[in-house]
Write an enzyme that holds these catalytic residues in place. Structure first.
Site, mmCIF file in Angstrom:
data_model
loop_
_atom_site.group_PDB
_atom_site.id
_atom_site.type_symbol
_atom_site.label_atom_id
_atom_site.label_comp_id
_atom_site.label_asym_id
_atom_site.label_seq_id
_atom_site.Cartn_x
_atom_site.Cartn_y
_atom_site.Cartn_z
ATOM 1 N N CYS A 233 28.818 18.627 29.673
ATOM 2 C CA CYS A 233 27.195 17.960 29.711
ATOM 3 C C CYS A 233 27.261 16.593 30.089
ATOM 4 O O CYS A 233 28.441 16.094 30.359
ATOM 5 C CB CYS A 233 26.705 18.211 28.360
ATOM 6 S SG CYS A 233 27.631 16.979 27.156
ATOM 7 N N CYS B 243 28.572 11.676 32.591
ATOM 8 C CA CYS B 243 30.230 12.105 32.081
ATOM 9 C C CYS B 243 30.627 13.185 33.278
ATOM 10 O O CYS B 243 31.819 13.584 32.906
ATOM 11 C CB CYS B 243 29.853 12.605 30.750
ATOM 12 S SG CYS B 243 29.390 11.365 29.806
#
Length: 471
Positions: A455, A135
């Site tokens: 994250c 991500c």
């Protein structure tokens, strides 16, 4: 770790007074406090090039399986690149390099950066490569661009990311793949018939992709549910935060604040000009949804999770000297950044907690110096867990080797134009959205410093400090 966290955090005032205070703040969506212009020190360093964000764009982020369903990833990436060219008026041959991120690769366009660049009309003399870091893939693309400029290799780099969840690769089983490869090599009819005869019904079962950790075989949603439980994050807190995200995103969209979104004419369909996942609901409707991962007692649901999304983003990054020479007024300086990694089992989604104090220390700033925060919202429970971890001296001392907590961002500065829960989360495109949003918010609110944090799968994370360009 989970039991230790839950026991210790329950014994602290974190889950009583502070959690109640946060719950009250998290549903306050109508009050928008603008940061006052401050005269703070600049983060420019002697002998180090200033690297600037000239501009950034993105396609509308759409729920997978909707309007983009018949496209391919490079189509979206090409649209973002063309949109950046149109927005900036940049000559195509002025770009020295292109770096693009993607997570789930289309096998036909494994280097999607190159295919999208050629499709967008960039010079075939402009090198391009693709990066992947879950991500934070487009964050990696941007910092790679910054590194190329800082090293003196380039003056102008385009970075971005694309994700296309409407059509992901679905593989044959391993045994079926081996048989098919052997068939391709078989030299006689007998050999081919023998291989065909070895195929069993079970060989035909496909291997479906899953958003799961290879090292732990656990899905990210399951991990988010466990993380929320470890930090005592309630279902109510998660639903409140998700509702806040959608409400603020809707307000920002209606107010024209999401100016990084460019219109995209989908072949055979109408022009798409808005994100389609922004759907403010109410607490009563959200409470009706069942747990999505840990059943029947989990707290993570479809309503408080980010959804599978198609979309692409692109930013133009230059040395300040080059940008000014070409007549551009940059939006922001890209300053210090860090990447972190931790245990992918019990701390999979705690990247912001670990990265934030490191990047602040690297920049010589404190949390109070930051005017704008943009954190990636994978799950409401993940955001809440990070905020509680950041407010915990015990967690800082026990797991981070720090004397004191870094502190949680004040909610009036935090994701005030919505976030991944509402705007959508095309895995590799989100990082550029976060950075561009910080630049726009700093301009709008008169702040000087912004902080991006996210994250990523594998227990990794990223944070970057962004400084407003003088207006």
């Amino acid at each position: 770790m989970a039991s230790m966290l839950l026991t210790s955090l329950r014994c602290s005032p974190l889950t009583s007074v502070q959690a109640a205070q946060f719950a009250a703040r998290s549903i306050s969506t109508s009050v928008h406090l603008q940061a006052q212009a401050k005269s703070k020190k600049t983060l420019a360093k002697p002998g180090v090039k200033n690297i600037v964000l000239v501009d950034g764009v993105r396609t509308p982020f759409l729920l997978s399986g909707t309007t983009y369903a018949d496209l391919m990833p490079h189509d979206l990436a090409r649209a973002a690149l063309q949109g950046l060219l149109n927005r900036t008026g940049l000559p195509k041959d002025a770009v020295d390099y292109i770096v693009y991120g993607t997570v789930i690769q289309e096998v036909k366009t494994s280097n999607v950066a190159r295919e999208a660049a050629l499709g967008a009309g960039f010079s075939d003399k402009t090198p391009a490569h693709t990066v992947t870091m879950a991500c934070i893939s487009s964050n990696q693309a941007m910092t790679t661009a910054a590194g190329l400029i800082a090293a003196g290799q380039c003056d102008a780099v385009v970075a971005g990311g694309v994700e296309f969840m409407s059509d992901v690769p679905i593989r044959h089983s391993r045994k079926m793949r081996k048989t098919m490869l052997s068939l391709n090599k078989a030299k006689t009819l007998g050999a081919r018939l023998s291989l065909l005869g070895s195929i069993r019904l079970a060989h035909l079962a496909p291997e479906l992709p899953a958003v799961a950790e290879f090292s732990t075989a656990e899905t990210m949603g399951h991990s988010a549910d466990r993380l929320a439980a470890a930090f005592g994050v309630t279902r109510l807190e998660q639903d409140e935060f998700a509702l806040r995200s959608h409400t603020l995103a809707k307000k920002a969209q209606d107010s024209g604040l999401l100016s990084d979104v460019i219109g995209f004419k989908v072949p055979g369909k109408d022009i798409v000009s808005k994100d389609n996942g922004i759907r403010p609901s109410n607490m009563e409707q959200m409470a009706k949804l069942k747990p999505a991962f840990i059943k029947p007692h989990g707290t993570v649901t479809a309503a408080n999770s980010s959804f599978l999304t198609d979309g692409a983003s692109a930013v133009l990054i230059m040395s300040e000297e080059k940008a000014l020479a070409m007549g551009y007024k940059p939006k922001a300086y890209l300053r210090d950044f860090v990447y972190v990694s931790q245990d992918p089992k019990d701390q999979l989604l705690l990247g912001p907690t670990y990265a934030t104090p490191k990047v602040l220390e690297k920049s010589g700033l404190t949390l109070n110096d930051i005017d704008v925060f943009e954190f990636h919202e994978a799950f409401a429970g993940q955001i809440m867990a990070n905020l509680k971890a950041m407010e915990s001296d015990w967690f800082a001392q026990t797991y981070m080797g720090r004397k004191t907590k870094v502190g949680a961002p004040p909610m009036e500065k935090f994701n005030t134009w919505g976030g991944s829960l509402s705007l959508g989360h095309p895995f590799a495109a989100t990082g550029c959205r976060l950075v561009t949003t910080v630049a726009h918010r700093l301009q709008k609110e008169g702040g000087q410093y912004g902080l991006v944090a996210a994250c990523a799968a594998g227990g990794q994370g990223h944070a970057m400090v962004i400084e407003a360009y003088p207006q």
